[in-house]
Design an enzyme around this catalytic site. Structure first.
Site, short mmCIF file in Angstrom:
data_model
loop_
_atom_site.label_atom_id
_atom_site.label_comp_id
_atom_site.label_asym_id
_atom_site.label_seq_id
_atom_site.Cartn_x
_atom_site.Cartn_y
_atom_site.Cartn_z
N ASN A 71 0.92 -1.21 -0.09
CA ASN A 71 0.08 -0.11 0.12
C ASN A 71 0.70 1.21 -0.02
OD1 ASN A 71 0.60 -0.91 2.58
ND2 ASN A 71 -1.21 0.24 3.33
N GLU A 110 0.39 5.11 0.78
CA GLU A 110 -0.42 6.16 1.49
C GLU A 110 -0.11 7.51 1.09
OE1 GLU A 110 -0.89 5.20 5.62
OE2 GLU A 110 -2.25 3.60 5.03
N CYS A 124 -4.41 0.79 -2.35
CA CYS A 124 -4.04 -0.39 -1.61
C CYS A 124 -3.04 -1.18 -2.47
CB CYS A 124 -5.52 -1.20 -1.68
SG CYS A 124 -6.79 -0.49 -0.65
N GLU A 131 -3.20 -4.26 -2.97
CA GLU A 131 -3.86 -5.07 -4.27
C GLU A 131 -3.68 -4.47 -5.58
OE1 GLU A 131 -4.70 -4.51 -1.16
OE2 GLU A 131 -6.45 -5.91 -0.64
N CYS A 156 -10.62 -4.93 0.38
CA CYS A 156 -11.83 -3.60 0.41
C CYS A 156 -12.47 -3.70 -1.01
CB CYS A 156 -11.25 -2.04 0.39
SG CYS A 156 -10.25 -1.42 -1.14
N CYS A 167 -10.79 -2.54 -4.35
CA CYS A 167 -9.95 -3.59 -4.71
C CYS A 167 -10.67 -4.76 -5.43
CB CYS A 167 -9.13 -4.23 -3.63
SG CYS A 167 -7.81 -2.82 -3.41
N1 THU Z 1 -5.32 -1.58 2.44
C1 THU Z 1 -4.81 -2.14 1.52
O1 THU Z 1 -3.75 -1.99 0.93
N2 THU Z 1 -5.51 -3.42 1.20
C2 THU Z 1 -6.56 -3.72 1.87
O2 THU Z 1 -7.25 -4.73 1.44
C3 THU Z 1 -7.28 -2.96 3.00
C4 THU Z 1 -6.61 -1.73 3.31
C5 THU Z 1 -4.48 -0.32 3.06
C6 THU Z 1 -5.31 0.91 2.75
C7 THU Z 1 -4.68 2.08 3.86
O3 THU Z 1 -3.37 2.40 3.30
C8 THU Z 1 -4.66 1.08 4.74
O4 THU Z 1 -4.56 -0.44 4.38
C9 THU Z 1 -5.53 1.34 5.91
O5 THU Z 1 -6.79 1.13 5.33
#
Ligand code: THU
Length: 162
Positions: A63, A65, A74, A76, A112, A115
């Protein structure tokens, strides 16, 4: 007359990594190795993902941010979009996801909605199911097709433009 409908699907729970194929075990070790590269200074939730492609390649994502929170992405989707660039015509067979919160391996990871939508676009495009593996530490959940995770999806069939 109204009709009551039901949706259900099969998935598999593995009690140990050793029950998985060699490729699936490699997905876990690659996702574990790349996890520290996650850029998650705001949530401290470090997610990593690894794809296995039909040409034998593994493609990883973590991920990303951003101080403007919605600008992040994310793990994925980072992996999927990477594969879309590097190997645009190669079938994606599997995607594995794992997460850590600070130093603690997270045992409840699940992709999520956004994704799931993107994974399903890839699955529909290639016309072959993508297996989703959720690494939960003590056990691993295998979902056999992304479409199981997104009933009533909005797909190209829902667009007016054909
Ligand atoms: N996140 C992912 O990378 N994949 C997921 O399946 C769920 C959430 C990340 C997004 C954000 O950077 C952090 O996790 C918290 O939500």
């Amino acid at each position: 007359m109204s009709q009551l409908k039901e949706f259900s699907f099969r998935y598999e729970i593995f009690e140990s990594e050793t029950e998985l194929s060699e490729i699936e075990q490699t997905l876990i070790s690659k996702a574990k190795a790349i996890n520290e590269k996650a850029y998650a200074p705001y949530s401290n939730f470090l997610v990593s993902s690894c794809l296995y492609l039909a040409n034998g390649e593994f493609v990883e994502g973590v991920n990303q941010e951003n101080a403007a929170y919605p600008s992040g992405l994310c793990a994925e989707r980072v992996a999927l979009f990477r594969a879309g660039v590097q190997f645009p015509d190669v079938v994606i067979e599997k995607i594995l996801i794992m997460a850590r919160h600070r130093e603690v391996l997270w045992k409840h990871i699940s992709p999520c909605g956004a994704c799931r939508q993107v994974m399903l676009e890839f699955e529909n495009k290639q016309g072959r199911a993508i297996e989703v593996l959720l690494y939960m530490g003590e056990h691993i959940v295998k979902i056999f097709s992304v479409q199981d995770l997104l009933p009533f999806v909005f797909s190209k069939d829902n667009l007016l433009i054909k």
